[in-house]
Design an enzyme around this catalytic site. Structure first.
Site, PDB file in Angstrom:
ATOM      1  N   TYR A  59       0.852  -1.199   0.000  1.00 25.75           N
ATOM      2  CA  TYR A  59       0.000   0.000   0.000  1.00 25.75           C
ATOM      3  C   TYR A  59       0.882   1.241   0.000  1.00 25.75           C
ATOM      4  CZ  TYR A  59      -5.042  -0.360   0.125  1.00 25.75           C
ATOM      5  OH  TYR A  59      -6.347  -0.498  -0.247  1.00 25.75           O
ATOM      6  N   GLU A  61      -0.581   4.842  -0.575  1.00 22.77           N
ATOM      7  CA  GLU A  61      -1.414   6.019  -0.868  1.00 22.77           C
ATOM      8  C   GLU A  61      -0.599   7.299  -0.745  1.00 22.77           C
ATOM      9  OE1 GLU A  61      -4.794   5.678   1.709  1.00 22.77           O
ATOM     10  OE2 GLU A  61      -5.876   4.439   0.284  1.00 22.77           O
ATOM     11  N   ASP A 214      -6.669  12.744 -25.468  1.00 21.87           N
ATOM     12  CA  ASP A 214      -6.731  11.366 -24.956  1.00 21.87           C
ATOM     13  C   ASP A 214      -6.108  10.484 -26.029  1.00 21.87           C
ATOM     14  OD1 ASP A 214      -7.348   8.798 -24.254  1.00 21.87           O
ATOM     15  OD2 ASP A 214      -9.504   9.148 -23.984  1.00 21.87           O
ATOM     16  N   THR A 240      -3.961   5.233 -22.046  1.00 20.02           N
ATOM     17  CA  THR A 240      -3.838   3.891 -21.491  1.00 20.02           C
ATOM     18  C   THR A 240      -2.417   3.450 -21.825  1.00 20.02           C
ATOM     19  OG1 THR A 240      -4.589   2.980 -23.584  1.00 20.02           O
ATOM     20  CG2 THR A 240      -6.254   3.244 -21.884  1.00 20.02           C
ATOM     21  N   LYS A 243      -2.461  -0.458 -24.941  1.00 24.72           N
ATOM     22  CA  LYS A 243      -2.893  -0.581 -26.342  1.00 24.72           C
ATOM     23  C   LYS A 243      -1.641  -0.559 -27.221  1.00 24.72           C
ATOM     24  CE  LYS A 243      -7.438   1.084 -25.091  1.00 24.72           C
ATOM     25  NZ  LYS A 243      -8.487   2.108 -25.229  1.00 24.72           N
ATOM     26  N   ARG A 249      -1.884  -3.039 -18.160  1.00 25.01           N
ATOM     27  CA  ARG A 249      -3.228  -2.446 -18.204  1.00 25.01           C
ATOM     28  C   ARG A 249      -3.282  -1.348 -17.151  1.00 25.01           C
ATOM     29  NH1 ARG A 249      -7.655  -3.938 -20.848  1.00 25.01           N
ATOM     30  NH2 ARG A 249      -6.512  -5.591 -21.885  1.00 25.01           N
TER      31      ARG A 249
HETATM   32  C1  PLP Z   1      -9.477   2.499 -24.396  1.00 25.05           C
HETATM   33  C2  PLP Z   1      -9.768   3.928 -24.249  1.00 25.05           C
HETATM   34  C3  PLP Z   1     -10.051   4.498 -22.997  1.00 25.05           C
HETATM   35  C4  PLP Z   1     -10.326   3.689 -21.753  1.00 25.05           C
HETATM   36  O1  PLP Z   1      -9.391   2.815 -21.350  1.00 25.05           O
HETATM   37  P1  PLP Z   1      -9.744   1.591 -20.360  1.00 25.05           P
HETATM   38  O2  PLP Z   1      -8.391   1.193 -19.905  1.00 25.05           O
HETATM   39  O3  PLP Z   1     -10.467   0.598 -21.193  1.00 25.05           O
HETATM   40  O4  PLP Z   1     -10.583   2.136 -19.251  1.00 25.05           O
HETATM   41  C5  PLP Z   1     -10.186   5.870 -22.910  1.00 25.05           C
HETATM   42  N1  PLP Z   1     -10.075   6.641 -24.007  1.00 25.05           N
HETATM   43  C6  PLP Z   1      -9.849   6.129 -25.232  1.00 25.05           C
HETATM   44  C7  PLP Z   1      -9.734   7.059 -26.389  1.00 25.05           C
HETATM   45  C8  PLP Z   1      -9.703   4.759 -25.396  1.00 25.05           C
HETATM   46  O5  PLP Z   1      -9.523   4.256 -26.624  1.00 25.05           O
END
Ligand code: PLP
Length: 467
Positions: A59, A61, A214, A240, A243, A249
Protein backbone atom coordinates in the site's frame (compact mmCIF):
# COMPACT_ATOMS: atom_id res chain seq x y z
CA UNK A 1 2.53 -29.47 1.75
CA UNK A 2 -0.44 -29.12 4.06
CA UNK A 3 -2.69 -26.52 5.69
CA UNK A 4 -1.92 -22.86 5.35
CA UNK A 5 1.53 -23.55 3.87
CA UNK A 6 -0.21 -25.36 1.04
CA UNK A 7 -2.52 -22.41 0.42
CA UNK A 8 0.41 -20.05 0.34
CA UNK A 9 3.17 -21.88 -1.45
CA UNK A 10 1.64 -24.35 -3.83
CA UNK A 11 1.57 -23.35 -7.50
CA UNK A 12 -1.65 -22.28 -9.11
CA UNK A 13 -1.63 -25.36 -11.31
CA UNK A 14 -1.36 -27.74 -8.34
CA UNK A 15 -3.80 -25.82 -6.19
CA UNK A 16 -6.52 -24.77 -8.57
CA UNK A 17 -6.53 -26.97 -11.68
CA UNK A 18 -10.04 -25.84 -12.59
CA UNK A 19 -8.94 -22.20 -12.97
CA UNK A 20 -5.56 -23.13 -14.44
CA UNK A 21 -7.31 -25.15 -17.12
CA UNK A 22 -9.29 -22.05 -18.13
CA UNK A 23 -6.16 -19.88 -18.22
CA UNK A 24 -4.40 -22.44 -20.43
CA UNK A 25 -7.42 -22.56 -22.73
CA UNK A 26 -7.30 -18.78 -23.04
CA UNK A 27 -3.58 -18.98 -23.85
CA UNK A 28 -4.32 -21.51 -26.59
CA UNK A 29 -7.05 -19.24 -27.94
CA UNK A 30 -4.56 -16.36 -28.07
CA UNK A 31 -1.98 -18.50 -29.91
CA UNK A 32 -4.43 -19.94 -32.43
CA UNK A 33 -6.36 -16.80 -33.27
CA UNK A 34 -5.59 -13.73 -35.33
CA UNK A 35 -6.04 -10.88 -32.85
CA UNK A 36 -7.29 -7.86 -34.76
CA UNK A 37 -9.12 -5.92 -32.05
CA UNK A 38 -7.48 -2.50 -32.50
CA UNK A 39 -7.19 -1.77 -28.76
CA UNK A 40 -5.44 -5.05 -27.93
CA UNK A 41 -1.81 -6.08 -27.84
CA UNK A 42 0.45 -8.74 -26.35
CA UNK A 43 2.62 -7.24 -23.66
CA UNK A 44 6.21 -8.27 -23.06
CA UNK A 45 7.52 -10.89 -20.64
CA UNK A 46 9.15 -8.14 -18.58
CA UNK A 47 5.84 -6.33 -18.10
CA UNK A 48 4.12 -9.60 -17.15
CA UNK A 49 6.88 -10.20 -14.60
CA UNK A 50 6.26 -6.79 -13.02
CA UNK A 51 2.55 -7.59 -12.82
CA UNK A 52 3.11 -10.77 -10.82
CA UNK A 53 5.87 -9.36 -8.60
CA UNK A 54 5.92 -8.57 -4.86
CA UNK A 55 5.09 -4.94 -5.67
CA UNK A 56 1.49 -6.05 -5.77
CA UNK A 57 1.53 -6.41 -1.97
CA UNK A 58 2.32 -2.84 -1.02
CA UNK A 59 0.00 0.00 0.00
CA UNK A 60 1.39 3.43 -0.88
CA UNK A 61 -1.41 6.02 -0.87
CA UNK A 62 -0.06 9.44 -1.72
CA UNK A 63 2.83 10.44 -3.95
CA UNK A 64 6.57 9.61 -3.68
CA UNK A 65 7.92 11.29 -0.52
CA UNK A 66 4.38 11.99 0.79
CA UNK A 67 2.89 8.61 1.66
CA UNK A 68 0.27 7.69 4.23
CA UNK A 69 2.04 4.39 4.95
CA UNK A 70 5.59 3.41 5.85
CA UNK A 71 7.92 1.11 3.98
CA UNK A 72 7.79 2.93 0.69
CA UNK A 73 11.50 3.60 0.10
CA UNK A 74 11.69 1.42 -3.01
CA UNK A 75 8.11 1.98 -4.11
CA UNK A 76 8.93 5.72 -4.21
CA UNK A 77 11.95 5.07 -6.42
CA UNK A 78 9.90 2.87 -8.75
CA UNK A 79 7.15 5.47 -9.13
CA UNK A 80 9.69 8.26 -9.74
CA UNK A 81 11.40 6.07 -12.34
CA UNK A 82 8.06 5.46 -14.07
CA UNK A 83 7.37 9.24 -14.10
CA UNK A 84 10.83 10.11 -15.42
CA UNK A 85 10.72 7.50 -18.17
CA UNK A 86 7.16 8.48 -19.15
CA UNK A 87 8.36 12.05 -19.76
CA UNK A 88 11.43 10.79 -21.62
CA UNK A 89 9.37 8.49 -23.84
CA UNK A 90 7.47 11.54 -25.11
CA UNK A 91 10.54 13.80 -25.17
CA UNK A 92 9.06 16.17 -22.56
CA UNK A 93 10.99 18.54 -20.34
CA UNK A 94 10.24 18.19 -16.59
CA UNK A 95 10.04 22.01 -16.45
CA UNK A 96 7.09 22.02 -18.86
CA UNK A 97 5.34 18.73 -18.09
CA UNK A 98 4.63 16.47 -15.16
CA UNK A 99 2.74 13.19 -15.00
CA UNK A 100 0.73 10.97 -12.70
CA UNK A 101 1.24 7.24 -13.26
CA UNK A 102 -1.32 6.03 -10.70
CA UNK A 103 -4.58 5.83 -12.73
CA UNK A 104 -5.85 2.25 -12.72
CA UNK A 105 -6.76 2.42 -16.39
CA UNK A 106 -7.85 4.81 -19.15
CA UNK A 107 -11.41 5.40 -17.95
CA UNK A 108 -10.45 6.37 -14.37
CA UNK A 109 -7.66 8.56 -15.79
CA UNK A 110 -10.17 10.48 -17.88
CA UNK A 111 -12.60 10.88 -15.00
CA UNK A 112 -9.75 12.27 -12.90
CA UNK A 113 -8.96 14.78 -15.65
CA UNK A 114 -12.54 16.10 -15.73
CA UNK A 115 -12.70 16.15 -11.94
CA UNK A 116 -9.49 18.20 -11.87
CA UNK A 117 -10.35 20.66 -14.64
CA UNK A 118 -14.03 21.50 -14.19
CA UNK A 119 -16.86 21.79 -11.67
CA UNK A 120 -19.70 19.25 -11.55
CA UNK A 121 -21.86 19.93 -14.65
CA UNK A 122 -18.96 21.73 -16.34
CA UNK A 123 -19.12 21.54 -20.13
CA UNK A 124 -17.04 19.16 -22.21
CA UNK A 125 -16.91 18.42 -25.90
CA UNK A 126 -15.58 15.22 -27.44
CA UNK A 127 -15.96 13.12 -30.59
CA UNK A 128 -19.31 11.30 -30.55
CA UNK A 129 -19.05 7.57 -29.74
CA UNK A 130 -20.66 6.37 -33.02
CA UNK A 131 -18.20 8.62 -34.89
CA UNK A 132 -15.12 7.06 -33.29
CA UNK A 133 -14.91 8.70 -29.86
CA UNK A 134 -14.79 6.90 -26.51
CA UNK A 135 -17.56 6.34 -23.94
CA UNK A 136 -15.63 8.43 -21.41
CA UNK A 137 -15.82 11.45 -23.72
CA UNK A 138 -19.42 11.88 -22.62
CA UNK A 139 -21.68 9.44 -24.45
CA UNK A 140 -25.45 9.74 -24.03
CA UNK A 141 -28.50 8.76 -26.07
CA UNK A 142 -31.90 10.37 -26.46
CA UNK A 143 -33.17 8.50 -23.41
CA UNK A 144 -30.14 7.78 -21.26
CA UNK A 145 -26.84 9.22 -20.09
CA UNK A 146 -24.68 6.18 -20.68
CA UNK A 147 -21.26 7.30 -19.48
CA UNK A 148 -20.73 8.71 -15.97
CA UNK A 149 -18.93 11.51 -17.80
CA UNK A 150 -22.30 12.65 -19.17
CA UNK A 151 -24.04 12.09 -15.82
CA UNK A 152 -21.68 14.30 -13.82
CA UNK A 153 -20.67 16.72 -16.60
CA UNK A 154 -22.55 18.26 -19.53
CA UNK A 155 -21.35 16.81 -22.81
CA UNK A 156 -21.93 18.01 -26.35
CA UNK A 157 -20.39 15.92 -29.12
CA UNK A 158 -18.70 16.95 -32.32
CA UNK A 159 -18.95 14.63 -35.31
CA UNK A 160 -17.37 13.37 -38.50
CA UNK A 161 -18.66 14.32 -41.93
CA UNK A 162 -21.01 11.44 -42.87
CA UNK A 163 -19.69 11.37 -46.44
CA UNK A 164 -15.92 11.81 -46.08
CA UNK A 165 -15.69 10.22 -42.62
CA UNK A 166 -13.33 13.02 -41.57
CA UNK A 167 -13.82 15.14 -38.44
CA UNK A 168 -15.82 18.23 -39.38
CA UNK A 169 -13.61 20.87 -37.74
CA UNK A 170 -15.63 23.82 -39.09
CA UNK A 171 -18.80 22.44 -37.56
CA UNK A 172 -16.93 21.73 -34.32
CA UNK A 173 -15.80 25.36 -34.22
CA UNK A 174 -19.36 26.55 -34.77
CA UNK A 175 -20.83 24.23 -32.12
CA UNK A 176 -18.11 25.15 -29.62
CA UNK A 177 -18.90 28.83 -30.10
CA UNK A 178 -22.51 28.12 -29.05
CA UNK A 179 -21.85 25.55 -26.33
CA UNK A 180 -18.73 27.18 -24.84
CA UNK A 181 -17.10 24.04 -23.46
CA UNK A 182 -14.48 24.29 -20.73
CA UNK A 183 -12.70 21.16 -22.00
CA UNK A 184 -12.30 20.03 -25.59
CA UNK A 185 -11.20 16.42 -26.02
CA UNK A 186 -9.01 15.39 -28.92
CA UNK A 187 -9.00 11.62 -28.89
CA UNK A 188 -10.29 8.58 -30.73
CA UNK A 189 -11.03 4.90 -30.35
CA UNK A 190 -11.99 4.36 -33.96
CA UNK A 191 -10.69 6.91 -36.44
CA UNK A 192 -8.00 6.08 -38.96
CA UNK A 193 -6.56 9.55 -39.52
CA UNK A 194 -4.21 11.80 -37.56
CA UNK A 195 -5.84 14.59 -35.57
CA UNK A 196 -5.29 18.28 -36.36
CA UNK A 197 -4.16 19.31 -32.87
CA UNK A 198 -3.34 22.84 -34.02
CA UNK A 199 -6.94 23.34 -35.11
CA UNK A 200 -8.17 21.86 -31.82
CA UNK A 201 -5.96 24.35 -29.97
CA UNK A 202 -7.37 27.30 -31.92
CA UNK A 203 -10.93 26.25 -31.15
CA UNK A 204 -10.06 25.72 -27.47
CA UNK A 205 -8.49 29.20 -27.35
CA UNK A 206 -11.55 30.82 -28.91
CA UNK A 207 -13.57 29.49 -25.97
CA UNK A 208 -11.04 29.73 -23.15
CA UNK A 209 -11.19 25.93 -22.94
CA UNK A 210 -8.55 23.42 -21.93
CA UNK A 211 -7.37 21.13 -24.71
CA UNK A 212 -7.31 17.59 -23.40
CA UNK A 213 -5.76 14.98 -25.71
CA UNK A 214 -6.73 11.37 -24.96
CA UNK A 215 -4.10 9.41 -26.90
CA UNK A 216 -5.09 5.99 -25.47
CA UNK A 217 -5.18 4.24 -28.84
CA UNK A 218 -2.19 5.89 -30.44
CA UNK A 219 0.27 6.45 -27.58
CA UNK A 220 2.72 3.83 -28.89
CA UNK A 221 2.76 5.51 -32.30
CA UNK A 222 3.28 8.91 -30.66
CA UNK A 223 6.14 7.65 -28.45
CA UNK A 224 7.86 6.22 -31.51
CA UNK A 225 7.45 9.54 -33.33
CA UNK A 226 5.69 7.96 -36.31
CA UNK A 227 2.59 10.19 -36.11
CA UNK A 228 2.14 13.80 -34.87
CA UNK A 229 2.29 14.29 -31.09
CA UNK A 230 -0.46 16.11 -29.16
CA UNK A 231 2.02 17.53 -26.61
CA UNK A 232 2.86 20.63 -28.63
CA UNK A 233 -0.74 21.87 -28.29
CA UNK A 234 -2.48 20.15 -25.39
CA UNK A 235 -2.79 21.27 -21.76
CA UNK A 236 -3.45 17.75 -20.53
CA UNK A 237 -2.80 14.37 -22.18
CA UNK A 238 -4.10 11.02 -20.93
CA UNK A 239 -3.31 7.54 -22.15
CA UNK A 240 -3.84 3.89 -21.49
CA UNK A 241 -0.59 1.96 -21.45
CA UNK A 242 -1.85 -1.40 -22.77
CA UNK A 243 -2.89 -0.58 -26.34
CA UNK A 244 -0.31 0.38 -28.99
CA UNK A 245 2.09 1.26 -26.15
CA UNK A 246 2.15 -2.47 -25.26
CA UNK A 247 2.61 -2.04 -21.51
CA UNK A 248 0.52 -3.08 -18.49
CA UNK A 249 -3.23 -2.45 -18.20
CA UNK A 250 -3.06 1.02 -16.63
CA UNK A 251 -3.34 4.75 -17.31
CA UNK A 252 -1.15 7.87 -17.21
CA UNK A 253 -2.07 11.58 -17.09
CA UNK A 254 0.39 14.22 -18.33
CA UNK A 255 -0.17 17.87 -17.33
CA UNK A 256 1.45 21.15 -18.29
CA UNK A 257 3.55 23.14 -15.85
CA UNK A 258 4.95 26.67 -16.03
CA UNK A 259 3.43 29.62 -17.89
CA UNK A 260 -0.09 29.14 -19.32
CA UNK A 261 -0.56 32.57 -20.95
CA UNK A 262 0.83 36.08 -20.80
CA UNK A 263 -1.76 38.85 -20.31
CA UNK A 264 -1.78 42.06 -22.38
CA UNK A 265 -0.01 43.88 -19.52
CA UNK A 266 2.80 41.33 -19.56
CA UNK A 267 1.62 39.52 -16.44
CA UNK A 268 2.27 35.78 -16.57
CA UNK A 269 -0.55 33.36 -15.79
CA UNK A 270 0.82 30.07 -14.49
CA UNK A 271 -0.63 26.58 -14.89
CA UNK A 272 -2.02 25.10 -11.66
CA UNK A 273 -2.77 21.66 -13.06
CA UNK A 274 -0.23 19.62 -11.14
CA UNK A 275 -1.91 19.69 -7.73
CA UNK A 276 -5.41 19.62 -9.21
CA UNK A 277 -4.74 16.48 -11.21
CA UNK A 278 -2.73 14.75 -8.52
CA UNK A 279 -5.48 15.41 -5.97
CA UNK A 280 -8.23 14.29 -8.34
CA UNK A 281 -6.47 10.91 -8.74
CA UNK A 282 -5.80 10.58 -4.99
CA UNK A 283 -7.63 11.17 -2.70
CA UNK A 284 -10.34 12.29 -5.13
CA UNK A 285 -11.06 9.07 -6.97
CA UNK A 286 -8.60 6.34 -6.10
CA UNK A 287 -6.98 4.75 -3.07
CA UNK A 288 -3.77 2.73 -3.09
CA UNK A 289 -1.77 2.77 -6.32
CA UNK A 290 -1.27 -0.51 -8.22
CA UNK A 291 2.48 -0.65 -7.77
CA UNK A 292 2.92 -3.75 -9.92
CA UNK A 293 1.29 -1.87 -12.80
CA UNK A 294 3.40 1.24 -12.12
CA UNK A 295 6.54 -0.92 -12.43
CA UNK A 296 5.10 -2.24 -15.70
CA UNK A 297 4.70 1.37 -16.87
CA UNK A 298 8.34 2.07 -15.94
CA UNK A 299 9.67 -0.80 -18.00
CA UNK A 300 7.34 -0.25 -20.96
CA UNK A 301 8.37 3.44 -21.07
CA UNK A 302 11.99 2.27 -21.24
CA UNK A 303 11.15 -0.06 -24.13
CA UNK A 304 9.27 2.77 -25.85
CA UNK A 305 12.54 4.69 -26.22
CA UNK A 306 14.34 1.92 -28.10
CA UNK A 307 15.00 1.74 -31.86
CA UNK A 308 13.29 -1.68 -31.89
CA UNK A 309 10.12 -0.11 -30.54
CA UNK A 310 10.21 2.53 -33.24
CA UNK A 311 10.63 -0.15 -35.90
CA UNK A 312 7.69 -2.05 -34.37
CA UNK A 313 5.41 1.02 -34.59
CA UNK A 314 6.51 1.74 -38.16
CA UNK A 315 5.57 -1.83 -39.00
CA UNK A 316 2.17 -1.45 -37.27
CA UNK A 317 1.35 1.38 -39.70
CA UNK A 318 2.81 -0.43 -42.73
CA UNK A 319 0.70 -3.45 -41.85
CA UNK A 320 -2.45 -1.35 -41.43
CA UNK A 321 -1.80 0.22 -44.85
CA UNK A 322 -1.21 -3.20 -46.43
CA UNK A 323 -4.38 -4.54 -44.80
CA UNK A 324 -6.31 -1.54 -46.10
CA UNK A 325 -4.89 -1.83 -49.63
CA UNK A 326 -5.67 -5.56 -49.70
CA UNK A 327 -9.28 -4.99 -48.63
CA UNK A 328 -9.78 -2.20 -51.17
CA UNK A 329 -8.38 -4.48 -53.87
CA UNK A 330 -10.98 -7.11 -52.95
CA UNK A 331 -13.69 -4.49 -53.43
CA UNK A 332 -14.37 -3.51 -49.81
CA UNK A 333 -14.89 0.09 -48.73
CA UNK A 334 -12.93 1.75 -45.98
CA UNK A 335 -14.06 4.82 -43.99
CA UNK A 336 -12.01 7.92 -44.94
CA UNK A 337 -10.59 5.86 -47.83
CA UNK A 338 -7.46 4.76 -45.98
CA UNK A 339 -5.41 4.87 -42.81
CA UNK A 340 -2.52 6.79 -41.23
CA UNK A 341 -2.49 4.78 -38.02
CA UNK A 342 -2.91 1.26 -36.65
CA UNK A 343 -6.53 0.61 -37.61
CA UNK A 344 -8.91 0.31 -40.53
CA UNK A 345 -12.67 0.88 -40.35
CA UNK A 346 -14.32 -1.31 -42.99
CA UNK A 347 -17.67 -0.05 -44.29
CA UNK A 348 -19.69 -3.15 -45.18
CA UNK A 349 -22.79 -1.35 -46.53
CA UNK A 350 -21.73 -1.70 -50.20
CA UNK A 351 -21.36 -5.49 -49.80
CA UNK A 352 -24.58 -5.73 -47.75
CA UNK A 353 -23.15 -7.51 -44.72
CA UNK A 354 -24.02 -6.23 -41.23
CA UNK A 355 -21.25 -5.53 -38.73
CA UNK A 356 -22.76 -8.06 -36.33
CA UNK A 357 -22.67 -10.88 -38.89
CA UNK A 358 -19.16 -10.01 -39.98
CA UNK A 359 -17.93 -9.98 -36.38
CA UNK A 360 -19.68 -13.28 -35.69
CA UNK A 361 -18.38 -15.19 -38.73
CA UNK A 362 -14.84 -13.88 -38.20
CA UNK A 363 -14.92 -14.97 -34.57
CA UNK A 364 -16.09 -18.39 -35.75
CA UNK A 365 -12.96 -18.63 -37.91
CA UNK A 366 -10.68 -17.39 -35.07
CA UNK A 367 -10.24 -13.82 -36.29
CA UNK A 368 -11.06 -11.38 -33.48
CA UNK A 369 -12.37 -7.92 -34.34
CA UNK A 370 -15.35 -5.79 -33.36
CA UNK A 371 -18.42 -4.48 -35.11
CA UNK A 372 -18.44 -0.70 -35.30
CA UNK A 373 -20.62 2.11 -36.55
CA UNK A 374 -19.40 3.76 -39.74
CA UNK A 375 -19.88 7.42 -40.74
CA UNK A 376 -23.48 7.94 -41.86
CA UNK A 377 -24.83 4.87 -40.05
CA UNK A 378 -28.52 5.28 -39.22
CA UNK A 379 -28.53 3.10 -36.10
CA UNK A 380 -25.85 2.73 -33.45
CA UNK A 381 -27.49 -0.56 -32.41
CA UNK A 382 -27.01 -2.16 -35.82
CA UNK A 383 -23.58 -0.97 -36.98
CA UNK A 384 -22.51 -1.43 -40.58
CA UNK A 385 -18.79 -1.89 -40.19
CA UNK A 386 -15.93 -3.67 -38.47
CA UNK A 387 -12.83 -2.18 -36.90
CA UNK A 388 -9.58 -4.02 -37.63
CA UNK A 389 -6.25 -3.24 -35.99
CA UNK A 390 -2.68 -4.39 -36.54
CA UNK A 391 -0.83 -3.80 -33.20
CA UNK A 392 -1.26 -7.32 -31.83
CA UNK A 393 -0.48 -9.13 -35.11
CA UNK A 394 2.60 -6.94 -35.59
CA UNK A 395 3.81 -7.89 -32.09
CA UNK A 396 3.62 -11.51 -33.25
CA UNK A 397 5.89 -10.65 -36.18
CA UNK A 398 3.48 -10.45 -39.11
CA UNK A 399 4.67 -8.25 -42.00
CA UNK A 400 3.00 -6.67 -45.04
CA UNK A 401 3.18 -9.88 -47.06
CA UNK A 402 1.41 -11.70 -44.24
CA UNK A 403 -1.37 -9.10 -44.38
CA UNK A 404 -2.19 -10.42 -47.86
CA UNK A 405 -2.92 -13.81 -46.34
CA UNK A 406 -4.92 -12.21 -43.53
CA UNK A 407 -7.00 -10.29 -46.10
CA UNK A 408 -7.58 -13.57 -47.92
CA UNK A 409 -8.94 -15.19 -44.74
CA UNK A 410 -11.16 -12.21 -43.93
CA UNK A 411 -12.53 -12.11 -47.47
CA UNK A 412 -13.30 -15.85 -47.47
CA UNK A 413 -15.06 -15.47 -44.11
CA UNK A 414 -17.15 -12.54 -45.27
CA UNK A 415 -18.11 -14.29 -48.51
CA UNK A 416 -19.20 -17.29 -46.52
CA UNK A 417 -21.35 -15.01 -44.35
CA UNK A 418 -23.16 -13.83 -47.48
CA UNK A 419 -23.82 -17.40 -48.57
CA UNK A 420 -25.26 -18.19 -45.15
CA UNK A 421 -27.31 -14.98 -45.00
CA UNK A 422 -28.87 -15.84 -48.38
CA UNK A 423 -30.32 -18.95 -46.76
CA UNK A 424 -31.01 -17.66 -43.24
CA UNK A 425 -32.65 -14.33 -44.05
CA UNK A 426 -32.15 -11.09 -42.14
CA UNK A 427 -32.27 -12.20 -38.50
CA UNK A 428 -28.93 -12.62 -36.70
CA UNK A 429 -30.28 -15.48 -34.57
CA UNK A 430 -31.29 -17.39 -37.73
CA UNK A 431 -27.87 -16.65 -39.22
CA UNK A 432 -26.13 -18.17 -36.19
CA UNK A 433 -28.47 -21.16 -36.13
CA UNK A 434 -28.06 -21.97 -39.84
CA UNK A 435 -24.28 -21.54 -39.60
CA UNK A 436 -24.12 -24.31 -36.98
CA UNK A 437 -27.04 -26.53 -38.08
CA UNK A 438 -26.49 -26.66 -41.83
CA UNK A 439 -23.71 -29.20 -42.22
CA UNK A 440 -22.41 -27.76 -45.49
CA UNK A 441 -21.95 -24.38 -43.85
CA UNK A 442 -20.60 -25.65 -40.55
CA UNK A 443 -18.06 -27.79 -42.38
CA UNK A 444 -16.90 -24.82 -44.46
CA UNK A 445 -16.59 -22.72 -41.32
CA UNK A 446 -14.66 -25.44 -39.48
CA UNK A 447 -12.26 -25.95 -42.36
CA UNK A 448 -11.57 -22.26 -42.68
CA UNK A 449 -11.05 -21.97 -38.92
CA UNK A 450 -8.49 -24.80 -39.02
CA UNK A 451 -6.59 -23.04 -41.80
CA UNK A 452 -6.56 -19.76 -39.88
CA UNK A 453 -5.42 -21.49 -36.69
CA UNK A 454 -2.63 -23.42 -38.38
CA UNK A 455 -1.45 -20.20 -39.96
CA UNK A 456 -1.63 -18.23 -36.73
CA UNK A 457 0.18 -20.86 -34.65
CA UNK A 458 3.41 -20.28 -36.58
CA UNK A 459 3.81 -16.83 -35.06
CA UNK A 460 5.28 -16.59 -31.57
CA UNK A 461 3.55 -14.90 -28.64
CA UNK A 462 5.51 -13.13 -25.88
CA UNK A 463 4.96 -14.17 -22.26
CA UNK A 464 5.04 -17.52 -20.46
CA UNK A 465 5.04 -20.70 -22.54
CA UNK A 466 1.65 -22.09 -21.65
CA UNK A 467 -0.12 -19.50 -19.52
C1 PLP B 1 -9.48 2.50 -24.40
C2 PLP B 1 -9.77 3.93 -24.25
C3 PLP B 1 -10.05 4.50 -23.00
C4 PLP B 1 -10.33 3.69 -21.75
O1 PLP B 1 -9.39 2.81 -21.35
P1 PLP B 1 -9.74 1.59 -20.36
O2 PLP B 1 -8.39 1.19 -19.90
O3 PLP B 1 -10.47 0.60 -21.19
O4 PLP B 1 -10.58 2.14 -19.25
C5 PLP B 1 -10.19 5.87 -22.91
N1 PLP B 1 -10.07 6.64 -24.01
C6 PLP B 1 -9.85 6.13 -25.23
C7 PLP B 1 -9.73 7.06 -26.39
C8 PLP B 1 -9.70 4.76 -25.40
O5 PLP B 1 -9.52 4.26 -26.62
Amino acid sequence: MAGNAKLLHETLWDQDPELMDLIRKEKTRQIRGLEMIASENFTSLSVLQCLSSCLHNKYSEGLPGQRYYGGNEFIDQIELLAQKRALEAYRLSPEEWGCNVQPYSGSPANFAVYTALIEPHGRIMGLDLPDGGHLTHGFMTQTKKISATSIFFESMPYKVDPVTGLIDYDKMEETARLFKPKVIIAGISCYSRCLDYKRFREIANQNGAYLFADMAHISGLVAAGVIPSPFEYADVVSTTTHKTLRGPRAGVIFFRKGVRTVKANGEKVMYDLESRINQAVFPGLQGGPHNHAIAGIATCMLQAQSPEFRAYQEQVIKNARALCAGLLEKGYSVATGGTDVHLVLVDLRPVAITGARAEYILEEISIACNKNTVPGDKSALNPSGIRLGTPALTTRGLLEKDMQQVVEFIDRGLRLSKEIANVSGPKLSDFKRILHEDSTFSEKVNNLRKEVEQYSEQFPLPGYADF
